[in-house]
Design a protein around this motif. Sequence first.
Motif, short mmCIF file in Angstrom:
data_model
loop_
_atom_site.label_atom_id
_atom_site.label_comp_id
_atom_site.label_asym_id
_atom_site.label_seq_id
_atom_site.Cartn_x
_atom_site.Cartn_y
_atom_site.Cartn_z
N THR A 297 14.21 83.27 13.24
CA THR A 297 13.99 84.58 12.64
C THR A 297 14.66 84.61 11.28
O THR A 297 15.86 84.31 11.16
N PRO A 298 13.93 84.94 10.22
CA PRO A 298 14.54 84.94 8.88
C PRO A 298 15.58 86.05 8.74
O PRO A 298 15.42 87.14 9.30
N ALA A 299 16.65 85.75 8.02
CA ALA A 299 17.67 86.76 7.75
C ALA A 299 17.18 87.80 6.75
O ALA A 299 17.68 88.92 6.71
N HIS A 300 16.18 87.40 5.99
CA HIS A 300 15.60 88.31 4.99
C HIS A 300 14.09 88.11 5.01
O HIS A 300 13.60 86.97 5.02
N ALA A 301 13.35 89.22 5.03
CA ALA A 301 11.89 89.14 4.96
C ALA A 301 11.36 90.40 4.29
O ALA A 301 11.82 91.51 4.57
N GLU A 302 10.41 90.22 3.40
CA GLU A 302 9.74 91.34 2.75
C GLU A 302 8.39 90.87 2.23
O GLU A 302 8.15 89.67 2.07
N VAL A 303 7.50 91.82 1.98
CA VAL A 303 6.18 91.49 1.45
C VAL A 303 5.93 92.29 0.17
O VAL A 303 6.53 93.34 -0.07
N HIS A 304 5.03 91.75 -0.62
CA HIS A 304 4.60 92.44 -1.85
C HIS A 304 3.09 92.32 -1.94
O HIS A 304 2.52 91.25 -1.67
N ARG A 305 2.44 93.40 -2.30
CA ARG A 305 0.99 93.39 -2.44
C ARG A 305 0.60 93.38 -3.91
O ARG A 305 0.96 94.26 -4.69
N TRP A 306 -0.14 92.34 -4.28
CA TRP A 306 -0.74 92.28 -5.61
C TRP A 306 -2.20 92.70 -5.47
O TRP A 306 -2.98 92.02 -4.79
N ARG A 307 -2.57 93.80 -6.07
CA ARG A 307 -3.97 94.23 -6.00
C ARG A 307 -4.88 93.32 -6.81
O ARG A 307 -6.06 93.14 -6.48
N TYR A 308 -4.34 92.73 -7.86
CA TYR A 308 -5.14 91.86 -8.73
C TYR A 308 -4.37 90.57 -8.92
O TYR A 308 -3.38 90.52 -9.64
N ALA A 309 -4.83 89.51 -8.27
CA ALA A 309 -4.08 88.26 -8.27
C ALA A 309 -4.89 87.06 -8.74
O ALA A 309 -4.60 86.48 -9.78
N LYS A 310 -5.92 86.70 -8.00
CA LYS A 310 -6.65 85.47 -8.30
C LYS A 310 -8.07 85.78 -8.76
O LYS A 310 -8.84 86.45 -8.08
N THR A 311 -8.42 85.27 -9.93
CA THR A 311 -9.75 85.51 -10.48
C THR A 311 -10.80 84.72 -9.71
O THR A 311 -10.71 83.50 -9.58
N LEU A 312 -11.80 85.44 -9.22
CA LEU A 312 -12.93 84.79 -8.52
C LEU A 312 -14.11 84.60 -9.47
O LEU A 312 -14.82 83.60 -9.39
N GLN A 313 -14.32 85.57 -10.35
CA GLN A 313 -15.39 85.49 -11.35
C GLN A 313 -14.78 85.88 -12.69
O GLN A 313 -14.46 87.04 -12.92
N ALA A 314 -14.63 84.90 -13.58
CA ALA A 314 -14.01 85.15 -14.88
C ALA A 314 -15.00 85.76 -15.86
O ALA A 314 -16.23 85.70 -15.67
N LEU A 315 -14.47 86.32 -16.93
CA LEU A 315 -15.31 86.87 -17.98
C LEU A 315 -16.15 85.79 -18.65
O LEU A 315 -17.30 86.02 -19.03
N GLY A 316 -15.56 84.61 -18.78
CA GLY A 316 -16.28 83.50 -19.41
C GLY A 316 -16.06 83.41 -20.91
O GLY A 316 -16.71 82.63 -21.61
N ALA A 317 -15.15 84.21 -21.44
CA ALA A 317 -14.77 84.19 -22.85
C ALA A 317 -13.28 84.53 -22.90
O ALA A 317 -12.76 85.21 -22.02
#
Length: 354
Positions: A297-317
């Motif tokens: 069991t970790p002595a410390h645990a927490e999570v963070h939510r990134w709504r915008y993280a990894k680009t799936l479709q880039a602008l292309g420019a």
Amino acid sequence: MTKTNTQTKSVQNFAIVGAGMAGIACARTLVQAGHRVTVFEKSKGASGRMSTRASSFGSFDHGAQYFTVRDDRFAQALATTPQICKPWSANAVRVLDAMGRVVEAARNTQDKHWVATPGMNALVKAWAQPLIQADAVHFESRVFKIERDTLHPELWQLHSEEPEGAQSVFSGFDQVLLAIPSDQAIDLLRNSNIKMEQAAALNKVQVAPCWTLMVAFPNAAQPGLITLGPQWNAARSVHHRVAWLARESSKPGRDHIERWTVQASAAWSQEHLEDAPERVQAKLIKAFSEITGIRATPAHAEVHRWRYAKTLQALGAPYMHSPKQGIGVCGDWCLGHRVEDAFISGLELALAVI
């Protein structure tokens, strides 16, 4: 005298929304070219997704885990801060199957992994420091509307929400450059009744969210030894919940206490985007245990939510810019999802508007 006047007239006043890698790269380039810049950032500090979370057991790079250097211009910029950027061997990143078994070492030996020290946020913070010292950065300032300056219609003014709900208006900008996630740029432009000429291309950009877990096991390791879990320091996984794992204590310049950052897959993060953090944390800890074999069991645990993280479709420019409107947009999502993509996007937008 005429030359001096011409130079004075050529100096522009830029507002930049966002103090991540793209925004700061853009801002410092414009300042170096002799222009005036004001940066607005809704968070308490500069870094964007090159963020570092402090804890009583050491830090976590809960956003970008590392960066690569492929472009000579990025290499030249990094050379200005050699004390901050260090190579990270990561024990040759592993690739894991759904059961957490090592399939192979990732075949990306042409790309050296780099990290900033003592945390990933150190690089952007260092580049932002001259701007901060010049009082050119407003932190905890969320821009929610852009409109024409009431006294000078050829210029722009920004409406911003400050701490404790106070609102401010900043006026007199020749151009406004947005260095924020594509969805946030779309919302801000829509709220401001501004339609860019390339709006159709902007609407096609797709960026996935990411839930990130941070865990610490302070009694598990001694300096220089790995006594808990796998004998690798970083891995990509095809587990349905987890895409990436990294032992934070293996990075140069970090505390030796055993700490892991676990990034969920894009699909799982999207499916559980609105789940309670406690539920997400429990599920990711279970997946972490399945993959690494670490049942403690970790002595410390927490999570963070990134709504915008990894680009799936880039602008292309590398950027979008309307000289007629005096509006520009940049970010890693223009080219991909790498730290280097954010730098190149901010740099090229700055060069385009100079």
